[in-house]
Scaffold this motif. Structure first.
Motif, short mmCIF file in Angstrom:
data_model
loop_
_atom_site.label_atom_id
_atom_site.label_comp_id
_atom_site.label_asym_id
_atom_site.label_seq_id
_atom_site.Cartn_x
_atom_site.Cartn_y
_atom_site.Cartn_z
N GLY A 1 35.15 -4.23 16.86
CA GLY A 1 34.77 -2.80 17.13
C GLY A 1 34.78 -2.06 18.66
O GLY A 1 35.04 -1.11 18.58
N ARG A 2 34.35 -3.02 19.24
CA ARG A 2 34.15 -2.97 20.73
C ARG A 2 35.39 -2.22 21.73
O ARG A 2 35.30 -1.56 22.17
CB ARG A 2 32.92 -3.72 21.68
CG ARG A 2 31.11 -3.60 21.35
CD ARG A 2 30.61 -3.85 21.76
NE ARG A 2 30.47 -5.47 21.73
CZ ARG A 2 29.63 -6.04 20.52
NH1 ARG A 2 29.00 -5.00 20.10
NH2 ARG A 2 30.08 -7.03 20.05
N ASP A 3 36.27 -3.43 21.05
CA ASP A 3 37.43 -3.55 21.38
C ASP A 3 38.58 -2.61 20.88
O ASP A 3 39.40 -2.06 21.93
CB ASP A 3 38.24 -5.12 21.12
CG ASP A 3 37.94 -5.61 21.84
OD1 ASP A 3 37.15 -5.65 23.04
OD2 ASP A 3 38.37 -6.71 21.33
N HIS A 4 38.07 -1.51 20.25
CA HIS A 4 38.69 -0.18 20.14
C HIS A 4 38.36 0.89 20.27
O HIS A 4 37.91 1.80 19.21
CB HIS A 4 38.91 -0.52 17.65
CG HIS A 4 40.09 -1.49 17.93
ND1 HIS A 4 40.73 -1.19 18.08
CD2 HIS A 4 39.95 -2.49 17.60
CE1 HIS A 4 41.88 -2.08 17.80
NE2 HIS A 4 41.12 -2.75 17.77
N ARG A 5 36.76 1.15 21.26
CA ARG A 5 35.82 1.64 21.76
C ARG A 5 34.95 2.42 20.39
O ARG A 5 35.12 3.81 20.10
CB ARG A 5 36.77 2.76 22.43
CG ARG A 5 36.89 2.17 23.37
CD ARG A 5 37.92 3.83 23.91
NE ARG A 5 38.92 3.64 24.64
CZ ARG A 5 40.04 3.60 23.85
NH1 ARG A 5 40.28 3.10 23.26
NH2 ARG A 5 41.21 3.62 25.06
N LEU A 6 34.06 1.81 19.93
CA LEU A 6 34.10 1.92 18.33
C LEU A 6 32.39 1.04 18.66
O LEU A 6 32.25 0.32 18.54
CB LEU A 6 34.61 1.46 17.00
CG LEU A 6 34.04 2.24 15.77
CD1 LEU A 6 33.79 3.37 15.72
CD2 LEU A 6 34.36 1.60 14.90
N ASP A 7 31.20 2.15 17.97
CA ASP A 7 30.02 1.45 18.14
C ASP A 7 29.81 0.84 17.32
O ASP A 7 28.92 1.76 15.41
CB ASP A 7 28.74 1.78 18.76
CG ASP A 7 27.60 1.26 19.04
OD1 ASP A 7 27.32 0.32 18.46
OD2 ASP A 7 26.96 2.08 19.35
N LEU A 8 29.70 -0.03 16.28
CA LEU A 8 29.03 -0.35 14.83
C LEU A 8 27.80 -1.02 14.26
O LEU A 8 27.20 -1.83 13.62
CB LEU A 8 30.02 -1.20 14.10
CG LEU A 8 31.73 -0.92 14.01
CD1 LEU A 8 32.62 -2.19 13.56
CD2 LEU A 8 31.79 0.32 13.22
N SER A 9 27.18 -0.88 15.76
CA SER A 9 25.30 -2.02 15.93
C SER A 9 24.42 -1.17 14.90
O SER A 9 23.08 -1.39 14.99
CB SER A 9 25.15 -1.69 17.40
OG SER A 9 25.21 -0.62 18.15
#
Length: 163
Positions: A57-65
């Protein structure tokens, strides 16, 4: 948010939900040792999948934490756990296990569909890291599906005809 980002989020939430459902079912049915131990093992797969999806998700500018947008309702599971505690090893407990397996199977099927959608998008965009993630994780989700399906096939005839 792109379709890939949305699917990553849905799959991440789905893997976290499946992990929690597997752990809860393992605790409810700890007297069924085979189910208990396998459920704990396959819950670890979902935990690993969620962690790897958060990295992707970080590679896709997405914070899933952080926490999920909509937490799952735990009322049916809590009710099943209470009933399971009261019944112990009576035949009705088998029905509770069967219903838990049904819910686990449906959750794994939903995750499998999301993995497949992600694979298709990764191929279309030539996203090699995402494709590698799907190639590593989706087979384990398919094994979760086969396990729940096999357990249902083995338990359903006796349990549904004896109660």
């Amino acid at each position: 948010m792109t379709g890939i980002s949305t699917t990553l989020r849905l799959l991440h939430d789905g893997e976290r939900d499946l992990e929690q459902e597997l752990l809860a079912a393992a605790a409810r049915h700890r007297t069924d040792h085979e189910f208990h131990h396998v459920a704990l093992d396959v819950a670890r797969w979902s935990h690993e999948h969620a962690a790897r999806l958060a990295d992707a998700g970080r590679d896709h500018r997405l914070d899933l934490s952080g926490p999920r947008d909509t937490p799952p309702s735990g009322a049916p599971a809590a009710l099943r756990e209470k009933v399971s505690q009261v019944l112990g090893r009576r035949p009705e407990t088998g029905l509770l296990l069967l219903y838990d397996l049904r819910d686990l199977h449906l959750a794994a099927a939903r995750n499998s569909l999301h993995w497949e959608m992600l694979a298709q998008a990764a191929q279309a965009t030539r996203d090699e890291p995402l494709l590698a993630l799907v190639s590593d994780c989706h087979p384990q989700t398919l094994r979760q599906l086969r396990w729940t399906n096999t357990m249902i096939k083995n338990l359903a005839p006796q349990l549904l005809t004896s109660v």
